[in-house]
Design an enzyme around this catalytic site. Structure first.
Site, short mmCIF file in Angstrom:
data_model
loop_
_atom_site.label_atom_id
_atom_site.label_comp_id
_atom_site.label_asym_id
_atom_site.label_seq_id
_atom_site.Cartn_x
_atom_site.Cartn_y
_atom_site.Cartn_z
N ARG A 37 79.65 61.21 0.33
CA ARG A 37 78.31 60.63 0.26
C ARG A 37 77.23 61.61 0.74
O ARG A 37 76.10 61.57 0.26
CB ARG A 37 78.25 59.34 1.07
CG ARG A 37 78.87 58.17 0.32
CD ARG A 37 78.82 56.90 1.12
NE ARG A 37 79.09 55.74 0.27
CZ ARG A 37 79.36 54.54 0.74
NH1 ARG A 37 79.42 54.33 2.03
NH2 ARG A 37 79.58 53.54 -0.09
N LYS A 202 91.05 42.39 -0.31
CA LYS A 202 90.75 40.96 -0.45
C LYS A 202 90.29 40.56 -1.84
O LYS A 202 89.35 41.14 -2.39
CB LYS A 202 89.68 40.58 0.58
CG LYS A 202 90.22 40.58 2.00
CD LYS A 202 89.12 40.58 3.00
CE LYS A 202 88.57 39.17 3.23
NZ LYS A 202 87.41 39.21 4.14
N GLY A 355 83.71 53.08 -2.17
CA GLY A 355 83.90 54.07 -1.13
C GLY A 355 85.38 54.39 -0.93
O GLY A 355 85.77 55.55 -0.84
N GLY A 379 80.48 48.05 -2.98
CA GLY A 379 79.85 46.77 -3.27
C GLY A 379 78.75 46.91 -4.30
O GLY A 379 78.60 46.07 -5.19
C1 3PG Z 1 79.13 50.73 1.71
O1 3PG Z 1 79.85 51.42 2.43
O2 3PG Z 1 79.58 49.98 0.84
C2 3PG Z 1 77.64 50.86 1.85
O3 3PG Z 1 77.31 51.92 2.67
C3 3PG Z 1 77.05 49.55 2.31
O4 3PG Z 1 77.55 49.22 3.56
P1 3PG Z 1 77.62 47.68 4.00
O5 3PG Z 1 78.66 47.04 3.15
O6 3PG Z 1 77.97 47.68 5.46
O7 3PG Z 1 76.25 47.09 3.75
#
Ligand code: 3PG
Ligand code: MG
Length: 398
Positions: A37, A202, A355, A379
């Protein structure tokens, strides 16, 4: 939405630019285990600094609870960002306090400053619009302009992602522009066969994407921890594997819907199990109809991996989100590795989202250029494919 290219034409020399990045990288103590990232957002920061902007970068890391917590400091990230950029990156020990103010005032043209973790401040993630707006106001004081390049966070309605864009002239960075360009190809009419592989722990995190994709794909492959809830829905005993009991009925409905739609919902036929969740636990591969009561599945088995790889080989478009097993444990990494390798070998347009899957690709030593695109959003890429309005992108459009 206006992009960084347009901003660079306007010119940024001597201007203060607030950049929202997603520098939420995996850490082992203070060691960054995957800097993907950081490298992904570096070109945007570098271009701004090279053009003479005074760049103030902000990001979250992990999920601290709205107050400073040394376990989530961005200090190691500042150091790595400096190495990647090949220039000094100053670090403020607070986000909007006196240290951040002093270091911002001291900036010269082309200087880069990283603020401490946004989530050390309650206002960042607050559900209360006023509280969020107040923090956004403090943050916006660091910029004449705002560039959002935090693709991984565009699905969050957070102060630095959503509210700041209302206060400053705003632009999408190169990473966001690229991510949207690629992912929009998957929401349009992807070339068929279109195969989606979902993994991760999950199933409850993946319900919306399954709902949205089921009638668009030719094959939906399910692996990872979430496979056991599907297996339970088919009536198998899953031993002490991860199981979301409250989702069994939901999974049963997906199996039925897939059958009605003529979509192949492909589940593992074997699994590699352990007696406990540990890297040195002795692996034992069993058929999914013979999982011993006291063992847990930590990976798909080799037969499943082969089956999944065959489907991937026949695809024209592939989207993959979520590892097939606990790839951090070498004895339970084979499934993820085989699937990833199948993507590399395929001629398909392949997108890796998430990620964890992106980290898996790099941890397992696969060539990043073997994939069409590796998204920096987990996400965020899922919610994009779900067809949702993403607050961060919405804010940039306005
Ligand atoms: C992730 O790692 O998916 C993003 O950096 C967002 O992080 P979060 O799910 O804690 O909002
Ligand atoms: Mg390829």
């Amino acid at each position: 939405m206006k992009t960084l290219d347009e901003l660079l034409v306007e010119g940024v020399n001597g201007r203060r630019v607030l950049v929202r990045a997603d520098l939420n990288v995996p850490l082992d103590g203070k060691t960054i285990t995957d800097d993907g990232r950081i490298r992904a957002v570096a070109p945007t920061i570098k271009a701004l600094a090279d053009a003479g902007a005074r760049v103030v970068v902000c990001s979250h890391l992990g999920r601290p609870k709205g107050a400073p917590d040394p376990a989530f400091t961005l200090a190691p990230v500042a150091k790595r960002l400096g190495e990647v950029l090949g220039r000094e990156v100053a670090f403020a020990t607070d986000t909007v306090g006196s240290d951040a103010d002093a270091k911002a005032v001291a900036q010269g043209d082309g200087d880069v400053l990283l603020l401490e973790n946004l989530r050390f401040n309650k206002g960042e993630t607050s559900k209360d619009d006023t509280e969020r707006a107040e923090f956004a106001g403090q943050l916006s004081a660091f910029g004449d302009l705002y560039v959002d390049d935090a693709f991984g966070a565009v699905h969050r309605k957070h102060a630095s992602v959503y509210d700041v864009a209302k206060l400053l002239p705003h632009y999408a960075g190169w990473l966001i522009a690229k991510e949207v360009e690629v992912l929009s190809k998957l929401t349009g009419k992807p070339e068929q066969p279109y195969v989606v592989i979902l993994g991760g722990a999950k199933v409850s995190d993946k319900l919306a994407v399954i709902d949205n994709l089921l009638d668009k794909v030719d094959t939906l492959i399910v692996g990872g921890g979430m496979m056991f809830t599907f297996l339970a829905a088919k009536g198998y005993e899953v031993g002490s594997s991860l199981l979301e009991k409250d989702q069994i009925e939901v999974c049963r409905n997906y199996l039925e819907r897939a059958a009605e739609l003529g979509v192949e919902l492909l589940l593992p036929v074997d699994t590699t199990t352990a007696a406990e969740f540990a890297a040195d636990a002795e692996p034992l591969t069993v058929s999914v109809d013979a999982i011993p009561a006291e063992r847990m599945g930590l990976d798909i088995g080799p037969e499943s991996a082969k089956l999944f790889a065959e489907r991937i080989a026949g695809a024209k478009t592939v989207f993959w989100n979520g590892p097939m097993g606990v790839f951090e444990f070498p004895d339970y990494a084979a499934g993820t590795k085989t699937v990833a390798q199948a993507l590399v070998d395929s001629e398909a347009f392949s997108v890796v989202g998430g990620g964890d899957s992106a980290a898996a690709v790099r941890t397992l030593g696969l060539p990043e250029d073997g994939f069409g695109h590796i998204s920096t959003g987990g996400g965020a890429s899922l919610e994009y494919l779900e067809g949702k309005t993403l607050p961060g992108l919405d804010a940039l459009e306005k």
